[in-house]
Enzyme design. Sequence first.
Site, PDB file in Angstrom:
ATOM      1  N   GLU A 205       0.808  -1.220   0.000  1.00 42.18           N
ATOM      2  CA  GLU A 205       0.000   0.000   0.000  1.00 42.18           C
ATOM      3  C   GLU A 205       0.843   1.272   0.000  1.00 42.18           C
ATOM      4  OE1 GLU A 205      -2.878  -0.413   3.108  1.00 42.18           O
ATOM      5  OE2 GLU A 205      -3.738  -2.217   2.226  1.00 42.18           O
ATOM      6  N   LYS A 338     -15.861  -1.257   2.458  1.00 41.92           N
ATOM      7  CA  LYS A 338     -15.155  -1.738   1.270  1.00 41.92           C
ATOM      8  C   LYS A 338     -16.188  -2.259   0.277  1.00 41.92           C
ATOM      9  CE  LYS A 338     -10.996  -3.265   3.790  1.00 41.92           C
ATOM     10  NZ  LYS A 338     -10.276  -4.465   4.312  1.00 41.92           N
TER      11      LYS A 338
END
EC number: 4.2.1.11
Length: 425
Positions: A205, A338
């Site tokens: 990330e 999400k």
Amino acid sequence: MTKVVIENVHAREIFDSRGNPTVEVEVTLSNGVVGRAEVPSGASTGENEAVELRDGGSRLGGKGVMKAVNNVNTAINNELQGADPFNQPAIDKAMIELDGTPNKGKLGANAILGTSMATAVAAAKATHQPLYRYLGGTDLSMPQTFHNVINGGEHADNGIDIQEFMITPVKKTSFRDGFEKIVNTYHTLKKVLEEKGYETGLGDEGGFAPNMKDSEEALKALHEAIERAGYVPGEDIAIACDCAASYYYNKEDGKYHLEGKVLDGDQLAEYYDKLLAEFPELISMEDPYDENDTEGMVKFTQSHKDRLQIVLDDFICTNPRLLEKAIKEGAGNASLIKLNQIGTVTETLETIRISRKHGYNTMISHRSGETGDTFIADFAVATNGGQLKTGAPARSERVEKYNQLLRIEEQLGDGERLDFFPAQD
């Protein structure tokens, strides 16, 4: 005027930021407008997430998505041809019913979500609106962003068990000003790590993945970086963690195996308390207990909810039913959102609605396997999401979301400002 309908739905196999196959969907409308969306995927996944359909077999390590692609190009395309692209709930309901399983395991959540997102993009284009305006109307705000700058757990090959150490701006300001503070702190952190002799390679990330011995060392490095960048920890920049405790929970003995320690639920709370006492700028913890350890999560929530944002991810998997259960039990005080955990735009919006109704904060989230798609940046603004986490200010698939937020803020002008947790004057 001729009614605009969906003319064709087409998918293809593309690749995400980890080099794994994923699904891209294009929805073409009868007026020629095309909406495109790319589906992300996670490394750390909850047991109750909707099914990401993979091919298995030897091709691409079994991770191919041609089954999902073919489902879009046949069953979903046939179902949605002639449908109204401006009725998102009806589009999503049609795909859910076509799939017919509780977890979207027949068609694949990756097939369904790609189509759901691409439909929204096409509808926004057809109405000549930015996606955030189409989805959110006039009730919009820029999100407070959380940036994963030190990676551990499933996201990095090092000795840190806690998965993410994030920094977030906590003074009300423009998005650009807050983001610049994050960028300055990120670059300072790299210098701090280099001076301490750590490698500064990047995790999935965009954060650094130093081979530190424990989480306390990571927090100390963050604290130092914030100060050396010229900011006050807790006043200008705060810290948040995604514990992803399922990673270090042992199902066989029901204990948490964390950084050389074997802890029960109460001892784990004591471990967290030590970190909270040493680092008062730590304001948010995600998944501090395993998704099946309801007792531990509820006890921790009751004792810490006034001090700490406790974000539920694996515990609820963006599922309205699981969220309502967690609320009833008294677990957490914030929801991680999400899109690919539940698999449609409509169901994601419903989870956000339930969260708000019960006073839970919401944090829109990327996945570790991302693409250049900026849908969640618009989605965070459209839903007044309050918070967004989409990685460090590095790696193009992460930065592109932040660049989109810069564009959106410019379009909105000076009227919309960040709504911070905790509230700051």
